[in-house]
Scaffold this active site. Structure first.
Site, PDB file in Angstrom:
ATOM      1  N   GLY A 194      -3.996  -4.498  -4.732  1.00 37.25           N
ATOM      2  CA  GLY A 194      -4.985  -3.541  -5.219  1.00 37.25           C
ATOM      3  C   GLY A 194      -4.254  -2.276  -5.617  1.00 37.25           C
ATOM      4  O   GLY A 194      -3.837  -1.517  -4.755  1.00 37.25           O
ATOM      5  N   HIS A 195      -4.046  -2.097  -6.902  1.00 43.98           N
ATOM      6  CA  HIS A 195      -3.312  -0.914  -7.368  1.00 43.98           C
ATOM      7  C   HIS A 195      -4.294   0.133  -7.870  1.00 43.98           C
ATOM      8  O   HIS A 195      -4.977  -0.065  -8.870  1.00 43.98           O
ATOM      9  CB  HIS A 195      -2.310  -1.314  -8.463  1.00 43.98           C
ATOM     10  CG  HIS A 195      -1.169  -2.103  -7.931  1.00 43.98           C
ATOM     11  ND1 HIS A 195      -0.177  -2.644  -8.709  1.00 43.98           N
ATOM     12  CD2 HIS A 195      -0.839  -2.434  -6.659  1.00 43.98           C
ATOM     13  CE1 HIS A 195       0.693  -3.280  -7.942  1.00 43.98           C
ATOM     14  NE2 HIS A 195       0.309  -3.169  -6.693  1.00 43.98           N
ATOM     15  N   ASP A 243       0.813  -1.231   0.000  1.00 47.76           N
ATOM     16  CA  ASP A 243       0.000   0.000   0.000  1.00 47.76           C
ATOM     17  C   ASP A 243       0.840   1.271   0.000  1.00 47.76           C
ATOM     18  O   ASP A 243       0.422   2.304   0.520  1.00 47.76           O
ATOM     19  CB  ASP A 243      -0.964   0.035   1.208  1.00 47.76           C
ATOM     20  CG  ASP A 243      -1.788  -1.222   1.300  1.00 47.76           C
ATOM     21  OD1 ASP A 243      -2.256  -1.678   0.257  1.00 47.76           O
ATOM     22  OD2 ASP A 243      -1.955  -1.754   2.416  1.00 47.76           O
ATOM     23  N   GLN A 250       2.451  -5.838  -3.174  1.00 52.60           N
ATOM     24  CA  GLN A 250       2.741  -5.882  -1.730  1.00 52.60           C
ATOM     25  C   GLN A 250       4.070  -5.135  -1.447  1.00 52.60           C
ATOM     26  O   GLN A 250       4.439  -4.274  -2.222  1.00 52.60           O
ATOM     27  CB  GLN A 250       2.786  -7.316  -1.203  1.00 52.60           C
ATOM     28  CG  GLN A 250       1.426  -8.003  -1.181  1.00 52.60           C
ATOM     29  CD  GLN A 250       1.067  -8.698  -2.475  1.00 52.60           C
ATOM     30  OE1 GLN A 250       1.904  -9.356  -3.077  1.00 52.60           O
ATOM     31  NE2 GLN A 250      -0.158  -8.560  -2.908  1.00 52.60           N
ATOM     32  N   LYS A 272       2.057   2.191  -4.955  1.00 50.97           N
ATOM     33  CA  LYS A 272       2.735   1.683  -6.165  1.00 50.97           C
ATOM     34  C   LYS A 272       1.890   1.894  -7.410  1.00 50.97           C
ATOM     35  O   LYS A 272       2.416   2.158  -8.480  1.00 50.97           O
ATOM     36  CB  LYS A 272       3.040   0.183  -6.023  1.00 50.97           C
ATOM     37  CG  LYS A 272       4.125  -0.124  -5.009  1.00 50.97           C
ATOM     38  CD  LYS A 272       4.393  -1.611  -4.924  1.00 50.97           C
ATOM     39  CE  LYS A 272       3.213  -2.391  -4.402  1.00 50.97           C
ATOM     40  NZ  LYS A 272       2.840  -2.073  -3.012  1.00 50.97           N
TER      41      LYS A 272
HETATM   42  P1  IMP Z   1      -2.270 -12.733   1.773  1.00 51.47           P
HETATM   43  O1  IMP Z   1      -1.338 -12.154   0.775  1.00 51.47           O
HETATM   44  O2  IMP Z   1      -3.724 -12.546   1.410  1.00 51.47           O
HETATM   45  O3  IMP Z   1      -1.932 -14.160   2.115  1.00 51.47           O
HETATM   46  O4  IMP Z   1      -2.101 -11.916   3.149  1.00 51.47           O
HETATM   47  C1  IMP Z   1      -0.905 -11.989   3.915  1.00 51.47           C
HETATM   48  C2  IMP Z   1      -0.562 -10.634   4.511  1.00 51.47           C
HETATM   49  O5  IMP Z   1      -0.205  -9.738   3.463  1.00 51.47           O
HETATM   50  C3  IMP Z   1      -1.714  -9.956   5.257  1.00 51.47           C
HETATM   51  O6  IMP Z   1      -1.180  -9.189   6.328  1.00 51.47           O
HETATM   52  C4  IMP Z   1      -2.309  -9.020   4.218  1.00 51.47           C
HETATM   53  O7  IMP Z   1      -2.981  -7.922   4.796  1.00 51.47           O
HETATM   54  C5  IMP Z   1      -1.035  -8.583   3.506  1.00 51.47           C
HETATM   55  N1  IMP Z   1      -1.260  -8.152   2.140  1.00 51.47           N
HETATM   56  C6  IMP Z   1      -1.481  -8.922   1.053  1.00 51.47           C
HETATM   57  N2  IMP Z   1      -1.623  -8.168  -0.051  1.00 51.47           N
HETATM   58  C7  IMP Z   1      -1.477  -6.901   0.341  1.00 51.47           C
HETATM   59  C8  IMP Z   1      -1.476  -5.651  -0.361  1.00 51.47           C
HETATM   60  O8  IMP Z   1      -1.621  -5.559  -1.592  1.00 51.47           O
HETATM   61  N3  IMP Z   1      -1.276  -4.539   0.400  1.00 51.47           N
HETATM   62  C9  IMP Z   1      -1.059  -4.609   1.731  1.00 51.47           C
HETATM   63  N4  IMP Z   1      -1.038  -5.737   2.427  1.00 51.47           N
HETATM   64  C10 IMP Z   1      -1.237  -6.881   1.735  1.00 51.47           C
END
Ligand code: IMP
Length: 422
Positions: free
Chosen positions: A39-40, A12, A220, A15
């Site tokens: 989520g971009h 977040d 991420q 990007k």
């Molecule tokens: P997962 O990727 O859904 O398995 O989540 C694992 C961790 O990564 C959690 O803390 C999510 O909130 C975090 N996470 C996954 N994708 C994003 C993103 O695009 N932005 C921020 N945090 C993310």
């Protein structure tokens, strides 16, 4: 210049905006890891658009937008995103989807939810099945995009896998679902996606050999990397520079520049230690001013001061050449700004970033206080016109991390970006 754009915090970082700003200058934009957990957020023709799997290059018809094999793909979600993009008037003829991208299957999502709700594990995932899909890759059970294109092969591979998961759910006291309907939907999605499917490693290598300009779009952030992040509170892919190579099939020689994205403060969604977290009025103010609510899940983000110990770690891991600092304008109202420059406590040592969440959860940040600027900076277009305090804030970050600032973002619009000329 072939460029990697990576998040340096917990995701977040903005990007989407940064990549959208840069993408116009590239012939190819490729995603290399993650899935629709990302989520971009970008603005296209004045409209807010959130991309989850589609690379940001999709908005530029002359740019080849690649979903490489490091990305885990939920086909139904991808079909929906493509349809939404077409509704915006985009032809989508510039999209390529790797035949070797692993599939997120219905039971992956169910497993993600079951584990999150259980006492075994609570990571605060996006519940999209990302982790379980990558688990199947490592477990050598995965199905891939290419499997969707052959009905008989797909059915014969997915049937025993669905049975494996059915038993797992039953053993944990969860009702056994039938996945038959989902399998039919997946096959329909396969037929829809077929025109986009390609050997993207070959496409990317050819683009590289032809001297095309390639942008690698990270999702991420560094501190969510499966190997180098705050384990276990991480995602399941390499969000760092290493993911570029395993996720595309291009070599390190293909990368000429690494741009690291960091907010001017810090946020985190999901569980896990966050040493500079603010639970006070300043935290609430930053959340509201920064609109810190998840673009994928809508969850309020945890908010805190900029952590320079963590940022320096991220700069070093990724070999960052320059920093793209986002959301600087969110700090406008503050009289004073804190930045963490060291950690103290039993697990703190010499500016080191602990290798594990257990260690990080025990540190206390040591802050340095810097003056705020108390001025609205969103409309300023040149570095030299920014208040002196803003420039000192940026210099402080540069001196501490050893990376120069190349871009500063002062708002959501493309125009609200200052390129730092040196
Ligand atoms: P997962 O990727 O859904 O398995 O989540 C694992 C961790 O990564 C959690 O803390 C999510 O909130 C975090 N996470 C996954 N994708 C994003 C993103 O695009 N932005 C921020 N945090 C993310």
């Amino acid at each position: 210049m072939n460029t990697v754009v990576l998040g340096l915090q917990w995701g977040d970082e903005g990007k989407g905006k940064a990549i959208d700003y840069l993408a116009g200058a590239f012939d190819v934009v490729t995603r290399f890891q993650g899935g629709h957990n990302a989520g971009h957020t970008v603005y296209y023709q004045g409209r807010k658009v959130v991309l989850h799997v589609l690379p940001s290059g999709i908005f530029y018809p002359a740019c080849l937008a690649v979903i490489a094999h490091g990305v885990v793909v939920q086909p139904l979600q991808l079909v929906e995103e493509i349809k939404n993009a077409r509704a915006l008037g985009l032809s989508m003829q510039n999209l390529a989807l790797s035949d070797h991208a692993p599939l997120i299957l219905p039971f992956h999502q169910q497993l993600d939810v079951v584990f999150e709700d259980s006492r075994y594990q609570r990571i605060g995932t996006t519940r999209r099945g990302i982790g379980p899909a990558y688990e199947d890759v490592i477990g050598r059970r995965a199905l891939f995009v290419k499997d969707l294109l052959q009905e008989n092969a797909f059915r014969s591979k997915i049937t025993p896998l669905a049975e494996y998961y059915r038993r797992l759910f039953t053993a944990h006291g969860h009702p056994a679902e039938s996945f038959d309907q989902a399998i039919d939907q997946y096959l329909q999605a396969g037929a829809f996606l077929k025109p986009y499917v390609a050997n993207t490693t070959f496409l990317l290598q050819r683009a590289f050999q032809d001297g095309k300009n390639i942008l690698f779009e990270g999702a991420q952030g560094t501190l969510l990397d499966i190997n180098l992040g705050t384990y276990p509170f991480v995602t399941s892919s390499n969000t760092t520079i290493a993911g570029v190579f395993s996720g595309t099939g291009l070599s390190p020689k293909s990368v000429e520049r690494v741009i690291g994205i960091s907010k001017a403060y810090a946020t985190r969604v999901g569980e896990g230690p966050f040493p500079t977290e603010l639970k006070d009025e300043n935290g609430r103010m930053l959340r509201e001013r920064g609109n810190e609510y998840g673009s994928t899940t809508g969850r309020p983000r945890r908010v805190g001061w900029l952590d320079l110990v963590a940022l320096k770690y991220a700069v070093q891991i990724n070999g960052v050449d320059s920093l793209f600092i986002t959301k600087l304008d969110v700090l406008d109202e503050l009289a004073e700004i804190q930045v963490a420059t060291a950690y103290e406590g039993a697990t703190a040592a010499d500016g080191q970033f602990p290798s594990h969440a257990d260690g990080l959860s025990l540190v206390r940040p040591v802050y340095q206080t810097l003056p705020g600027w108390r001025k609205n900076i969103g409309a300023i277009g040149r570095l030299k016109d920014l208040p002196r305090q803003v420039r000192s804030y940026l210099s402080f970050i540069e001196d501490f991390t050893g990376a120069g600032v190349s871009h500063v973002s002062l708002g959501g619009e493309r125009e609200q970006t200052i390129e730092v000329d040196r």
